[in-house]
Write a protein that holds these residues in place. Structure first.
Motif, mmCIF file in Angstrom:
data_model
loop_
_atom_site.group_PDB
_atom_site.id
_atom_site.type_symbol
_atom_site.label_atom_id
_atom_site.label_comp_id
_atom_site.label_asym_id
_atom_site.label_seq_id
_atom_site.Cartn_x
_atom_site.Cartn_y
_atom_site.Cartn_z
ATOM 1 N N LEU A 196 0.807 -1.227 0.000
ATOM 2 C CA LEU A 196 0.000 0.000 0.000
ATOM 3 C C LEU A 196 0.842 1.280 0.000
ATOM 4 C CD1 LEU A 196 -2.798 1.258 0.152
ATOM 5 C CD2 LEU A 196 -2.851 0.772 2.587
ATOM 6 N N VAL A 202 -3.939 3.301 -6.016
ATOM 7 C CA VAL A 202 -4.658 2.654 -4.919
ATOM 8 C C VAL A 202 -6.160 2.706 -5.213
ATOM 9 C CG1 VAL A 202 -5.221 2.760 -2.448
ATOM 10 C CG2 VAL A 202 -2.881 3.214 -3.204
ATOM 11 N N SER A 204 -9.712 2.091 -3.372
ATOM 12 C CA SER A 204 -10.127 2.053 -1.980
ATOM 13 C C SER A 204 -11.649 1.988 -1.878
ATOM 14 C CB SER A 204 -9.601 3.337 -1.321
ATOM 15 O OG SER A 204 -9.798 3.337 0.057
ATOM 16 N N ALA A 228 -2.795 -1.251 -5.417
ATOM 17 C CA ALA A 228 -3.015 -1.800 -4.077
ATOM 18 C C ALA A 228 -4.461 -1.497 -3.672
ATOM 19 C CB ALA A 228 -2.057 -1.153 -3.088
ATOM 20 N N THR A 229 -4.982 -2.257 -2.710
ATOM 21 C CA THR A 229 -6.328 -1.976 -2.219
ATOM 22 C C THR A 229 -6.259 -1.343 -0.831
ATOM 23 O OG1 THR A 229 -6.446 -4.259 -1.448
ATOM 24 C CG2 THR A 229 -7.509 -3.786 -3.532
ATOM 25 N N ALA A 230 -7.238 -0.483 -0.566
ATOM 26 C CA ALA A 230 -7.309 0.194 0.740
ATOM 27 C C ALA A 230 -8.772 0.310 1.129
ATOM 28 C CB ALA A 230 -6.671 1.578 0.642
ATOM 29 N N CYS A 231 -9.034 0.858 2.303
ATOM 30 C CA CYS A 231 -10.428 1.015 2.740
ATOM 31 C C CYS A 231 -10.542 2.133 3.771
ATOM 32 C CB CYS A 231 -10.941 -0.293 3.339
ATOM 33 S SG CYS A 231 -10.142 -0.751 4.887
ATOM 34 N N ARG A 241 -12.469 -5.691 5.943
ATOM 35 C CA ARG A 241 -11.123 -5.725 5.373
ATOM 36 C C ARG A 241 -10.113 -5.661 6.508
ATOM 37 N NH1 ARG A 241 -10.749 -7.620 0.525
ATOM 38 N NH2 ARG A 241 -8.826 -6.505 0.123
ATOM 39 N N HIS A 244 -4.644 -3.301 8.166
ATOM 40 C CA HIS A 244 -3.497 -2.679 7.481
ATOM 41 C C HIS A 244 -3.911 -1.988 6.180
ATOM 42 C CE1 HIS A 244 -3.266 -5.931 4.541
ATOM 43 N NE2 HIS A 244 -3.327 -6.804 5.527
ATOM 44 N N GLU A 245 -5.180 -2.155 5.778
ATOM 45 C CA GLU A 245 -5.667 -1.447 4.570
ATOM 46 C C GLU A 245 -6.350 -0.121 4.922
ATOM 47 O OE1 GLU A 245 -8.085 -3.542 1.793
ATOM 48 O OE2 GLU A 245 -6.503 -4.951 1.291
#
Ligand SMILES: Cc1cc2nc3c(=O)[nH]c(=O)nc-3n(C[C@H](O)[C@H](O)[C@H](O)COP(=O)(O)OP(=O)(O)OC[C@H]3O[C@@H](n4cnc5c(N)ncnc54)[C@H](O)[C@@H]3O)c2cc1C
Length: 320
Positions: A196, A202, A204, A228-231, A241, A244-245
């Protein structure tokens, strides 16, 4: 006298944040009429001499494999020694997790003033004044450093990386590495295609995606974009999720080239972690969602309809 730029690395490769720090440090040196030199602790697989293209003439390396694993206390001591032996007067770090851990320790050890989160070159016309971002990017402060040695950590995406011509000479520094006071018993690497904090793109997702069973649309888009994935935080708090995201004030702070937010309202605490992204794209079905004010591009629409279409379009464009 010189400007010394800390070169950050992981898994044998130099982190992209360092290219920005090197360009910035080289321009600080030009402004002061002194040389720009890099500092690398440990070993990397990359060609160090090629870093000369960012404007530095020399790289000091402490070639000790014990330094391939970050230990902030040990790193800080070694950097302090390196500053003393090279005669550097300005020390530049990236304001990433490594820089945040080491730069304040180095500043304390050297009794130097520090500006953490610089966003521009210093104004040296009358003293040494550095502009930094404050209140999660909502305002700026101009901070004067009055100590002999000055420490700066540079916010990501604040300075344009410029690569020209040139090679850097490598100088091995003979510095004793102090014994670590900690022992790393294991490292759990985050799985996923792209880390990330290093990702250029990214994708998200927020609470608007309704539940973890719907994350396929986030992952599919991330996959085709090599992102990368995030939230948002409530998503991680609800265990949709992993934590760490979670990006934002209380999560990971990122500065990718492209941040795509799906079903995220854009609360100030979320923006605090992503507002240094170069380009922000927001997809939200509410035209009044606050995130649109921070967006470079916005789509008012239902993420479940819009996102698969974008994924298909990217696939077509890439021929996959
Ligand atoms: C001290 C503190 C620290 C915090 N730290 C963080 C932090 O670090 N990170 C963080 O993210 N939050 C943080 N928060 C929480 C923050 O205030 C917000 O509550 C949170 O960011 C909201 O998450 P969200 O946007 O996913 O959800 P919501 O606010 O519920 O927004 C969901 C959005 O999805 C949209 N939507 C709904 N359905 C669809 C659809 N089908 N298609 C498209 N859009 C749709 C809605 O219009 C809405 O805008 C913190 C709060 C506090 C008090």
């Amino acid at each position: 006298m010189s400007v010394l730029i800390f070169i950050d690395h992981a898994d044998g490769h130099i982190k992209k944040a360092s290219f920005e720090a090197l360009t910035y440090g080289a321009d600080v040196a030009k402004q002061l009429g002194v040389s720009a030199e890099g500092l690398l602790l440990g070993t990397v697989n990359d060609d160090l001499t090629s870093l000369g293209k960012y404007g530095i003439t020399k790289i000091h390396q402490v070639n000790n494999e014990a330094l391939n694993q970050l230990d902030a206390q040990v790193y800080a001591k070694v950097v302090e020694e390196a500053v003393a032996s090279t005669g550097a007067k300005v020390v530049v770090f990236s304001h990433n997790q490594t820089g945040k851990a080491i730069a304040p320790r180095v500043a304390a050890g050297l009794k130097a003033g520090i500006v953490a989160g610089a966003v521009a070159l210093p104004d040296t016309s009358n003293g040494f004044i550095v502009k930094k971002s404050v209140f999660s990017g909502k305002a700026f402060a101009n901070v004067s450093i009055t100590s002999d040695i000055k420490v700066i950590s540079l916010n990501a995406n604040s300075y344009k990386t410029v690569a020209g011509e040139g090679t850097a000479e490598i100088n091995q520094l003979n510095i004793a590495v102090p014994a670590s006071k900690i022992k790393i018993t294991g490292v759990n690497k985050v799985s996923g295609e792209v880390p990330l904090t290093e990702a250029e793109i990214v994708v998200s997702g927020g609470r608007g995606l309704k539940g973890p069973e719907n994350w396929g649309i986030v992952e599919d888009l991330a996959h085709v974009l090599h992102a990368a994935t995030a939230c948002s935080r409530p998503v991680a708090d609800s265990h949709w999720r992993p934590h760490h995201e979670h990006v934002g004030q209380t999560g990971v702070q990122i500065a990718p080239n492209l941040y795509i937010a799906l079903g995220i309202s854009g609360a100030i605490q979320h923006l605090a972690g992503v507002n240094r992204s170069k380009t922000i794209v927001v997809i939200n079905k509410d035209p009044e969602a606050p995130f649109f004010k921070a967006a470079d591009y916005g789509i008012v629409g239902d993420a479940f309809e819009v996102v698969p279409k974008i994924t298909e379009a990217v696939k077509k464009l890439k021929g996959v």
